[in-house]
Motif scaffolding. Structure first.
Motif, PDB file in Angstrom:
ATOM      1  N   GLY A 167       0.801  -1.220   0.000  1.00  0.00           N
ATOM      2  CA  GLY A 167       0.000   0.000   0.000  1.00  0.00           C
ATOM      3  C   GLY A 167       0.830   1.263   0.000  1.00  0.00           C
ATOM      4  N   ASN A 168       1.866   1.296   0.821  1.00  0.00           N
ATOM      5  CA  ASN A 168       2.721   2.487   0.882  1.00  0.00           C
ATOM      6  C   ASN A 168       3.371   2.758  -0.465  1.00  0.00           C
ATOM      7  OD1 ASN A 168       2.119   2.667   3.596  1.00  0.00           O
ATOM      8  ND2 ASN A 168       4.001   1.654   4.240  1.00  0.00           N
ATOM      9  N   LYS A 169       3.879   1.722  -1.091  1.00  0.00           N
ATOM     10  CA  LYS A 169       4.552   1.881  -2.384  1.00  0.00           C
ATOM     11  C   LYS A 169       3.548   2.306  -3.458  1.00  0.00           C
ATOM     12  CE  LYS A 169       8.217   1.556  -4.918  1.00  0.00           C
ATOM     13  NZ  LYS A 169       9.293   2.521  -4.794  1.00  0.00           N
ATOM     14  N   ILE A 170       2.381   1.680  -3.461  1.00  0.00           N
ATOM     15  CA  ILE A 170       1.360   2.031  -4.452  1.00  0.00           C
ATOM     16  C   ILE A 170       0.929   3.487  -4.269  1.00  0.00           C
ATOM     17  CG2 ILE A 170      -0.986   1.572  -5.260  1.00  0.00           C
ATOM     18  CD1 ILE A 170      -0.462  -1.398  -4.411  1.00  0.00           C
ATOM     19  N   LYS A 171       0.713   3.908  -3.024  1.00  0.00           N
ATOM     20  CA  LYS A 171       0.335   5.303  -2.760  1.00  0.00           C
ATOM     21  C   LYS A 171       1.394   6.266  -3.268  1.00  0.00           C
ATOM     22  CE  LYS A 171      -0.744   4.686   1.633  1.00  0.00           C
ATOM     23  NZ  LYS A 171      -1.115   4.927   3.036  1.00  0.00           N
ATOM     24  N   THR A 225      -5.277   8.778  -8.864  1.00  0.00           N
ATOM     25  CA  THR A 225      -6.047   8.448  -7.664  1.00  0.00           C
ATOM     26  C   THR A 225      -6.271   6.944  -7.568  1.00  0.00           C
ATOM     27  OG1 THR A 225      -8.182   8.588  -8.775  1.00  0.00           O
ATOM     28  CG2 THR A 225      -7.287  10.649  -7.834  1.00  0.00           C
ATOM     29  N   ILE A 226      -6.739   6.527  -6.399  1.00  0.00           N
ATOM     30  CA  ILE A 226      -7.094   5.117  -6.211  1.00  0.00           C
ATOM     31  C   ILE A 226      -8.256   4.757  -7.138  1.00  0.00           C
ATOM     32  CG2 ILE A 226      -7.910   3.391  -4.558  1.00  0.00           C
ATOM     33  CD1 ILE A 226      -6.629   5.136  -2.354  1.00  0.00           C
ATOM     34  N   TYR A 227      -9.187   5.684  -7.332  1.00  0.00           N
ATOM     35  CA  TYR A 227     -10.305   5.436  -8.241  1.00  0.00           C
ATOM     36  C   TYR A 227      -9.804   5.213  -9.669  1.00  0.00           C
ATOM     37  CZ  TYR A 227     -13.304   6.911  -4.432  1.00  0.00           C
ATOM     38  OH  TYR A 227     -13.938   7.008  -3.221  1.00  0.00           O
ATOM     39  N   TRP A 228      -8.832   5.998 -10.086  1.00  0.00           N
ATOM     40  CA  TRP A 228      -8.240   5.819 -11.408  1.00  0.00           C
ATOM     41  C   TRP A 228      -7.611   4.431 -11.506  1.00  0.00           C
ATOM     42  CZ3 TRP A 228      -3.265   4.570 -12.709  1.00  0.00           C
ATOM     43  CH2 TRP A 228      -2.962   4.603 -14.066  1.00  0.00           C
ATOM     44  N   LEU A 229      -6.864   4.041 -10.473  1.00  0.00           N
ATOM     45  CA  LEU A 229      -6.206   2.736 -10.467  1.00  0.00           C
ATOM     46  C   LEU A 229      -7.227   1.616 -10.547  1.00  0.00           C
ATOM     47  CD1 LEU A 229      -3.656   1.017 -10.241  1.00  0.00           C
ATOM     48  CD2 LEU A 229      -3.819   1.249  -7.758  1.00  0.00           C
ATOM     49  N   SER A 230      -8.319   1.761  -9.835  1.00  0.00           N
ATOM     50  CA  SER A 230      -9.379   0.757  -9.874  1.00  0.00           C
ATOM     51  C   SER A 230      -9.938   0.611 -11.285  1.00  0.00           C
ATOM     52  CB  SER A 230     -10.495   1.152  -8.909  1.00  0.00           C
ATOM     53  OG  SER A 230     -11.580   0.275  -9.029  1.00  0.00           O
ATOM     54  N   GLY A 266      -9.019  -2.629 -13.526  1.00  0.00           N
ATOM     55  CA  GLY A 266     -10.158  -3.542 -13.521  1.00  0.00           C
ATOM     56  C   GLY A 266     -10.370  -4.211 -12.167  1.00  0.00           C
ATOM     57  N   ILE A 267      -9.677  -3.717 -11.151  1.00  0.00           N
ATOM     58  CA  ILE A 267      -9.798  -4.256  -9.790  1.00  0.00           C
ATOM     59  C   ILE A 267     -10.795  -3.384  -9.032  1.00  0.00           C
ATOM     60  CG2 ILE A 267      -8.586  -4.772  -7.649  1.00  0.00           C
ATOM     61  CD1 ILE A 267      -5.986  -4.882  -9.360  1.00  0.00           C
ATOM     62  N   PRO A 268     -11.789  -4.002  -8.398  1.00  0.00           N
ATOM     63  CA  PRO A 268     -12.765  -3.192  -7.662  1.00  0.00           C
ATOM     64  C   PRO A 268     -12.108  -2.329  -6.581  1.00  0.00           C
ATOM     65  CG  PRO A 268     -13.482  -5.482  -7.811  1.00  0.00           C
ATOM     66  CD  PRO A 268     -12.075  -5.428  -8.325  1.00  0.00           C
ATOM     67  N   TYR A 269     -12.659  -1.140  -6.399  1.00  0.00           N
ATOM     68  CA  TYR A 269     -12.157  -0.236  -5.363  1.00  0.00           C
ATOM     69  C   TYR A 269     -12.164  -0.929  -4.001  1.00  0.00           C
ATOM     70  CZ  TYR A 269     -11.743   3.797  -2.298  1.00  0.00           C
ATOM     71  OH  TYR A 269     -11.330   4.670  -1.329  1.00  0.00           O
ATOM     72  N   SER A 270     -13.189  -1.740  -3.757  1.00  0.00           N
ATOM     73  CA  SER A 270     -13.314  -2.435  -2.469  1.00  0.00           C
ATOM     74  C   SER A 270     -12.192  -3.446  -2.249  1.00  0.00           C
ATOM     75  CB  SER A 270     -14.672  -3.136  -2.366  1.00  0.00           C
ATOM     76  OG  SER A 270     -14.822  -4.087  -3.400  1.00  0.00           O
ATOM     77  N   THR A 271     -11.520  -3.847  -3.305  1.00  0.00           N
ATOM     78  CA  THR A 271     -10.354  -4.732  -3.196  1.00  0.00           C
ATOM     79  C   THR A 271      -9.079  -3.918  -3.027  1.00  0.00           C
ATOM     80  OG1 THR A 271     -11.432  -6.415  -4.567  1.00  0.00           O
ATOM     81  CG2 THR A 271      -9.028  -6.540  -4.377  1.00  0.00           C
ATOM     82  N   PRO A 318      -8.333  -1.769   0.854  1.00  0.00           N
ATOM     83  CA  PRO A 318      -7.628  -2.398   1.987  1.00  0.00           C
ATOM     84  C   PRO A 318      -6.148  -2.664   1.700  1.00  0.00           C
ATOM     85  CG  PRO A 318      -9.593  -3.658   1.405  1.00  0.00           C
ATOM     86  CD  PRO A 318      -9.444  -2.569   0.402  1.00  0.00           C
ATOM     87  N   ILE A 319      -5.804  -2.853   0.444  1.00  0.00           N
ATOM     88  CA  ILE A 319      -4.389  -3.045   0.071  1.00  0.00           C
ATOM     89  C   ILE A 319      -3.646  -1.731   0.289  1.00  0.00           C
ATOM     90  CG2 ILE A 319      -2.804  -3.505  -1.842  1.00  0.00           C
ATOM     91  CD1 ILE A 319      -5.043  -5.376  -2.978  1.00  0.00           C
ATOM     92  N   ILE A 320      -4.233  -0.635  -0.177  1.00  0.00           N
ATOM     93  CA  ILE A 320      -3.625   0.690  -0.029  1.00  0.00           C
ATOM     94  C   ILE A 320      -3.434   1.030   1.450  1.00  0.00           C
ATOM     95  CG2 ILE A 320      -4.015   3.175  -0.392  1.00  0.00           C
ATOM     96  CD1 ILE A 320      -3.307   1.819  -2.968  1.00  0.00           C
ATOM     97  N   ARG A 321      -4.381   0.600   2.281  1.00  0.00           N
ATOM     98  CA  ARG A 321      -4.317   0.901   3.715  1.00  0.00           C
ATOM     99  C   ARG A 321      -3.514  -0.137   4.495  1.00  0.00           C
ATOM    100  NH1 ARG A 321     -10.537   1.791   4.671  1.00  0.00           N
ATOM    101  NH2 ARG A 321      -9.905   1.062   6.722  1.00  0.00           N
ATOM    102  N   ASN A 322      -2.836  -1.030   3.770  1.00  0.00           N
ATOM    103  CA  ASN A 322      -2.003  -2.079   4.373  1.00  0.00           C
ATOM    104  C   ASN A 322      -2.775  -2.982   5.326  1.00  0.00           C
ATOM    105  OD1 ASN A 322       0.532  -1.375   3.112  1.00  0.00           O
ATOM    106  ND2 ASN A 322       0.512   0.429   4.421  1.00  0.00           N
ATOM    107  N   GLU A 323      -4.055  -3.173   5.037  1.00  0.00           N
ATOM    108  CA  GLU A 323      -4.889  -4.055   5.844  1.00  0.00           C
ATOM    109  C   GLU A 323      -4.979  -5.448   5.231  1.00  0.00           C
ATOM    110  OE1 GLU A 323      -8.591  -1.960   5.977  1.00  0.00           O
ATOM    111  OE2 GLU A 323      -7.870  -0.558   7.500  1.00  0.00           O
ATOM    112  N   ARG A 324      -4.558  -5.546   3.981  1.00  0.00           N
ATOM    113  CA  ARG A 324      -4.659  -6.816   3.262  1.00  0.00           C
ATOM    114  C   ARG A 324      -3.522  -6.913   2.272  1.00  0.00           C
ATOM    115  NH1 ARG A 324      -9.904  -7.995  -0.360  1.00  0.00           N
ATOM    116  NH2 ARG A 324      -8.652  -8.641  -2.112  1.00  0.00           N
ATOM    117  N   SER A 325      -2.966  -8.105   2.147  1.00  0.00           N
ATOM    118  CA  SER A 325      -1.921  -8.333   1.149  1.00  0.00           C
ATOM    119  C   SER A 325      -2.581  -8.748  -0.161  1.00  0.00           C
ATOM    120  CB  SER A 325      -0.972  -9.436   1.602  1.00  0.00           C
ATOM    121  OG  SER A 325      -0.238  -9.017   2.715  1.00  0.00           O
ATOM    122  N   PRO A 326      -2.106  -8.214  -1.267  1.00  0.00           N
ATOM    123  CA  PRO A 326      -2.710  -8.558  -2.562  1.00  0.00           C
ATOM    124  C   PRO A 326      -2.256  -9.924  -3.055  1.00  0.00           C
ATOM    125  CG  PRO A 326      -0.904  -7.042  -2.879  1.00  0.00           C
ATOM    126  CD  PRO A 326      -1.067  -7.206  -1.399  1.00  0.00           C
TER     127      PRO A 326
END
Length: 64
Positions: free
Chosen positions: A6-10, A19-24, A28-33, A36-44
């Motif tokens: 998440g830190n690197k992606i940010k 933006t994260i919306y642009w990346l989504s 083609g990856i849902p924003y809801s996926t 949590p990766i951006i916030r380091n709550e989940r590993s991709p």
């Protein structure tokens, strides 16, 4: 060992003025996926890392 993608992606999004919306939309990856990766709550999953790297026009190694 935990990777904080998440830190690197940010940082890359900020450098590219995107933006994260642009990346989504671009990856083609849902924003809801991605959120949590951006916030380091989940590993991709590796497939997700590939899609993110492709959308950002970088190599997957640059997300380490």
């Amino acid at each position: 060992m935990s990777h904080y993608y998440g830190n690197k992606i940010k940082n890359i999004l900020s450098e590219k003025n995107k933006t994260i919306y642009w990346l989504s939309k671009e990856s083609g990856i849902p924003y809801s996926t991605i959120n949590p990766i951006i916030r380091n709550e989940r590993s991709p999953m590796f497939e997700t890392i590939i899609k993110i790297a492709d959308a950002l026009d970088i190599k997957t190694d640059e997300l380490r």
